[in-house]
Scaffold this active site. Structure first.
Site, PDB file in Angstrom:
ATOM      1  N   ASN A 166       0.825  -1.201   0.000  1.00 46.24           N
ATOM      2  CA  ASN A 166       0.000   0.000   0.000  1.00 46.24           C
ATOM      3  C   ASN A 166       0.870   1.266   0.000  1.00 46.24           C
ATOM      4  O   ASN A 166       0.694   2.186  -0.817  1.00 46.24           O
ATOM      5  CB  ASN A 166      -0.877  -0.092   1.271  1.00 46.24           C
ATOM      6  CG  ASN A 166      -1.992   0.893   1.340  1.00 46.24           C
ATOM      7  OD1 ASN A 166      -2.141   1.598   2.328  1.00 46.24           O
ATOM      8  ND2 ASN A 166      -2.815   0.953   0.310  1.00 46.24           N
ATOM      9  N   LYS A 177       4.835   4.051  17.589  1.00 43.49           N
ATOM     10  CA  LYS A 177       3.437   4.526  17.552  1.00 43.49           C
ATOM     11  C   LYS A 177       2.494   3.400  17.136  1.00 43.49           C
ATOM     12  O   LYS A 177       1.295   3.454  17.418  1.00 43.49           O
ATOM     13  CB  LYS A 177       3.296   5.760  16.667  1.00 43.49           C
ATOM     14  CG  LYS A 177       3.647   5.565  15.191  1.00 43.49           C
ATOM     15  CD  LYS A 177       2.544   4.999  14.347  1.00 43.49           C
ATOM     16  CE  LYS A 177       2.998   4.606  12.969  1.00 43.49           C
ATOM     17  NZ  LYS A 177       1.943   3.957  12.169  1.00 43.49           N
TER      18      LYS A 177
HETATM   19  N1  LIG Z   1       0.175   1.811   4.284  1.00 44.50           N
HETATM   20  C1  LIG Z   1       0.415   2.979   4.897  1.00 44.50           C
HETATM   21  O1  LIG Z   1      -0.476   3.869   4.948  1.00 44.50           O
HETATM   22  C2  LIG Z   1       1.757   3.264   5.462  1.00 44.50           C
HETATM   23  C3  LIG Z   1       2.668   2.261   5.696  1.00 44.50           C
HETATM   24  N2  LIG Z   1       3.886   2.564   6.230  1.00 44.50           N
HETATM   25  C4  LIG Z   1       4.893   1.534   6.445  1.00 44.50           C
HETATM   26  O2  LIG Z   1       5.364   1.090   5.182  1.00 44.50           O
HETATM   27  C5  LIG Z   1       5.885  -0.229   5.285  1.00 44.50           C
HETATM   28  C6  LIG Z   1       5.347  -1.040   4.124  1.00 44.50           C
HETATM   29  O3  LIG Z   1       3.954  -1.183   4.276  1.00 44.50           O
HETATM   30  P1  LIG Z   1       2.921  -1.285   3.078  1.00 44.50           P
HETATM   31  O4  LIG Z   1       3.508  -0.824   1.807  1.00 44.50           O
HETATM   32  O5  LIG Z   1       1.701  -0.567   3.545  1.00 44.50           O
HETATM   33  O6  LIG Z   1       2.691  -2.862   2.960  1.00 44.50           O
HETATM   34  P2  LIG Z   1       1.318  -3.665   2.945  1.00 44.50           P
HETATM   35  O7  LIG Z   1       0.995  -4.099   4.325  1.00 44.50           O
HETATM   36  O8  LIG Z   1       0.272  -2.892   2.208  1.00 44.50           O
HETATM   37  O9  LIG Z   1       1.633  -4.912   2.016  1.00 44.50           O
HETATM   38  C7  LIG Z   1       2.361  -6.025   2.385  1.00 44.50           C
HETATM   39  C8  LIG Z   1       3.463  -6.211   1.363  1.00 44.50           C
HETATM   40  O10 LIG Z   1       4.327  -7.254   1.794  1.00 44.50           O
HETATM   41  C9  LIG Z   1       4.663  -8.024   0.645  1.00 44.50           C
HETATM   42  N3  LIG Z   1       5.095  -9.351   1.067  1.00 44.50           N
HETATM   43  C10 LIG Z   1       4.355 -10.404   1.495  1.00 44.50           C
HETATM   44  N4  LIG Z   1       5.144 -11.436   1.784  1.00 44.50           N
HETATM   45  C11 LIG Z   1       6.410 -11.036   1.540  1.00 44.50           C
HETATM   46  C12 LIG Z   1       7.678 -11.663   1.656  1.00 44.50           C
HETATM   47  N5  LIG Z   1       7.814 -12.903   2.111  1.00 44.50           N
HETATM   48  N6  LIG Z   1       8.777 -10.941   1.320  1.00 44.50           N
HETATM   49  C13 LIG Z   1       8.671  -9.667   0.889  1.00 44.50           C
HETATM   50  N7  LIG Z   1       7.501  -9.021   0.761  1.00 44.50           N
HETATM   51  C14 LIG Z   1       6.388  -9.699   1.083  1.00 44.50           C
HETATM   52  C15 LIG Z   1       3.380  -8.031  -0.162  1.00 44.50           C
HETATM   53  O11 LIG Z   1       3.649  -8.406  -1.482  1.00 44.50           O
HETATM   54  C16 LIG Z   1       2.977  -6.573  -0.030  1.00 44.50           C
HETATM   55  O12 LIG Z   1       3.643  -5.803  -0.986  1.00 44.50           O
HETATM   56  C17 LIG Z   1       5.452  -0.744   6.677  1.00 44.50           C
HETATM   57  O13 LIG Z   1       6.546  -0.706   7.547  1.00 44.50           O
HETATM   58  C18 LIG Z   1       4.395   0.260   7.125  1.00 44.50           C
HETATM   59  O14 LIG Z   1       4.364   0.433   8.531  1.00 44.50           O
HETATM   60  C19 LIG Z   1       4.258   3.847   6.509  1.00 44.50           C
HETATM   61  C20 LIG Z   1       3.395   4.879   6.278  1.00 44.50           C
HETATM   62  C21 LIG Z   1       2.083   4.687   5.736  1.00 44.50           C
HETATM   63  O1  LIG Z   2       2.153   4.693   9.448  1.00 39.01           O
HETATM   64  C1  LIG Z   2       1.001   4.925   9.172  1.00 39.01           C
HETATM   65  C2  LIG Z   2       0.373   6.230   9.416  1.00 39.01           C
HETATM   66  O2  LIG Z   2       1.324   7.257   9.535  1.00 39.01           O
HETATM   67  C3  LIG Z   2       0.148   3.835   8.647  1.00 39.01           C
HETATM   68  O3  LIG Z   2      -0.150   3.039   9.711  1.00 39.01           O
HETATM   69  P1  LIG Z   2      -0.891   1.645   9.494  1.00 39.01           P
HETATM   70  O4  LIG Z   2       0.147   0.670   9.084  1.00 39.01           O
HETATM   71  O5  LIG Z   2      -1.494   1.362  10.845  1.00 39.01           O
HETATM   72  O6  LIG Z   2      -1.947   1.868   8.448  1.00 39.01           O
END
Ligand SMILES: NC(=O)C1=CN([C@@H]2O[C@H](COP(=O)(O)OP(=O)(O)OC[C@H]3O[C@@H](n4cnc5c(N)ncnc54)[C@H](O)[C@@H]3O)[C@@H](O)[C@H]2O)C=CC1
Ligand SMILES: O=C(CO)COP(=O)(O)O
Length: 416
Positions: free
Chosen positions: A21, A276
């Site tokens: 995401n 957080k």
């Molecule tokens: N979604 C949000 O609004 C925000 C997320 N974050 C941070 O960004 C980071 C990434 O989160 P998202 O992009 O939201 O991920 P997500 O939770 O939306 O998606 C999970 C991802 O992990 C991948 N995945 C699954 N199994 C895997 C494996 N074995 N090896 C490698 N990848 C694998 C999937 O293909 C997918 O791309 C996290 O640390 C999150 O806390 C930070 C700010 C905002």
């Molecule tokens: O880091 C985030 C907001 O700043 C997103 O948090 P979540 O992974 O709980 O959606």
């Protein structure tokens, strides 16, 4: 010595490692910027995708009746329709975001690596790419979490730096991916201390850094984000590349709908973003139980105190309290406790009377709740040191996740 002429200049190749995401959202905004700054960056942005099969729903504009519900590779779907139908549906991606299922191919020749995937996968990714990246590549980690190994807690950007031998900064803020993907304005914080070996004279006024970010070390030897010396020698960015300092990072990340502040406190930015998520779970539990905003603000306040206490206790060297007033601090705390996934789904778990793991499995369609593993890791670290009792909110969250503490008893934590 004169630098290369513009014609002889290489450009930064940018790769986003991760495509969830947030990974896909960051790839989108960065790709918009590489298009706008062809003097600095190669236009195409590689996005490494953990390959999987997806089926396109019949009501999707990308539904192909000839294929029906036959599974298709996610990378192929992204590159054909310019949409990540699984992790960022309904958001058109610029055509210069190139989904790549091969991790090694995606990172090859990239001088800027943006790490953006759930923190539990970073170890395996670093193991795979070690020795296959440019020695002078530079990283920015958008990951919110920590790694706990051998009884030590490590920032993700530190872990990346040490395992790959490159410098890595951190991006974190009050950022909901879907809002930013829809170009709804918000701000973020990037902590990046340009390595001294990369600093170039600018406008005749010495180094190109802003905000006094130099870590004061001039010999090219690598220092971690806390300024501690390391045996690893950092390879300088060759001078036929454009410099990579705060000004260039702003050109890469800042958008009209995404305002970036540059700071130097990598520790504060990283830990605020990781911890957080524990507090967000607490707020979800509170709300699922039936309490409302006033109870949540009490939990946020307490959570911020424990976050700052943790930073001061275990990372006292460079922590700057002003960081908690950046987007990476209070903004992230507030948005995470009122509208992000960790809050939303922990609330749902209490409302439905099921475990958080069960909710993650049934409701998130592959997305991850970073709070679950971060709580376990942080509490494991605190217990190993016998100081868990000083972090009563974090401890209560672990108890609720494990089913050994009742949400009803949270107010007790606030009574001395
Ligand atoms: N979604 C949000 O609004 C925000 C997320 N974050 C941070 O960004 C980071 C990434 O989160 P998202 O992009 O939201 O991920 P997500 O939770 O939306 O998606 C999970 C991802 O992990 C991948 N995945 C699954 N199994 C895997 C494996 N074995 N090896 C490698 N990848 C694998 C999937 O293909 C997918 O791309 C996290 O640390 C999150 O806390 C930070 C700010 C905002
Ligand atoms: O880091 C985030 C907001 O700043 C997103 O948090 P979540 O992974 O709980 O959606």
């Amino acid at each position: 010595m004169a630098g290369p002429t513009d014609a002889a200049r290489r450009k930064h190749k940018v790769t986003v490692v991760g495509s969830g995401n947030w990974g896909t959202t960051v790839a989108k905004l960065v790709a918009e910027n590489t298009r706008e700054h062809p003097d600095l960056f190669e236009e195409d942005v590689q996005m490494w995708v953990y390959e999987e099969n997806v089926t396109i729903a019949p009501d999707s504009p990308h539904y192909d009746a000839a294929l029906g519900d036959e599974p298709q590779k996610l990378t192929k779907v992204i590159n054909t329709y310019h949409e990540n139908v699984k992790y960022l549906p309904k958001i058109p991606l610029p055509s210069n975001v190139v989904a790549n299922p091969s991790l090694l191919d995606a990172v090859q020749d990239a001088s800027i690596l943006i790490f953006n995937l759930p923190h539990e996968f970073i170890g395996n990714v670093c193991k795979q790419i070690k020795g296959h990246i440019l020695p002078y590549a530079r990283g920015v980690s958008c990951i919110k979490g920590v790694t706990v190994t051998d009884d030590k807690v490590e920032l993700i950007c530190e872990y990346i730096s040490e395992s790959l031998g490159i410098y890595c900064g951190a991006l974190s803020g009050g950022n909901i991916a879907n809002e930013i993907a829809n170009e709804l304005w918000c701000e973020t914080t990037i902590a990046y201390n340009t390595p001294p070996c990369d600093q170039r004279p600018q406008n005749g006024n010495g180094t190109g850094t802003q905000n006094g970010t130099s870590n004061g070390q001039q010999d090219g030897h690598f220092r971690d984000s806390r300024g501690r010396p390391s045996a690893t020698e950092l390879t300088p960015l060759p001078t036929d590349y454009p410099p990579l300092d705060h000004a260039e990072l702003l050109k890469l990340f800042d958008r009209p709908y995404f305002t970036v502040s540059m700071v130097s406190d990598v520790v504060g930015v990283s830990l605020a973003g990781a911890l957080k998520n524990i507090v967000a779970l607490a707020c979800g539990f509170i709300e699922g139980h039936g309490w409302n905003m006033t109870a949540k603000t009490a939990v946020m306040r307490r959570g911020m105190l424990e976050t700052i206490q943790f930073c001061q206790e275990f990372f006292p060297e460079t922590i700057q309290e002003m960081t908690f007033w950046e987007s990476a601090g209070w903004s992230d705390m507030i948005v995470s406790c009122t509208s992000a996934r960790n809050w939303r789904y922990s609330k749902m778990a209490v409302e439905r009377g099921v475990s958080l793991h069960e909710i993650e499995r049934t409701e998130l369609n592959g997305q991850k709740l970073q709070g679950i593993s971060t709580t376990k890791e942080v509490m494991g670290f605190l217990k190993a040191r016998g100081v868990q009792g000083k972090y009563r909110l974090f401890q209560a969250v672990e108890g609720i996740v494990d089913g050994t503490f009742d949400v009803e008893n949270i107010p007790q934590l606030f009574r001395s």
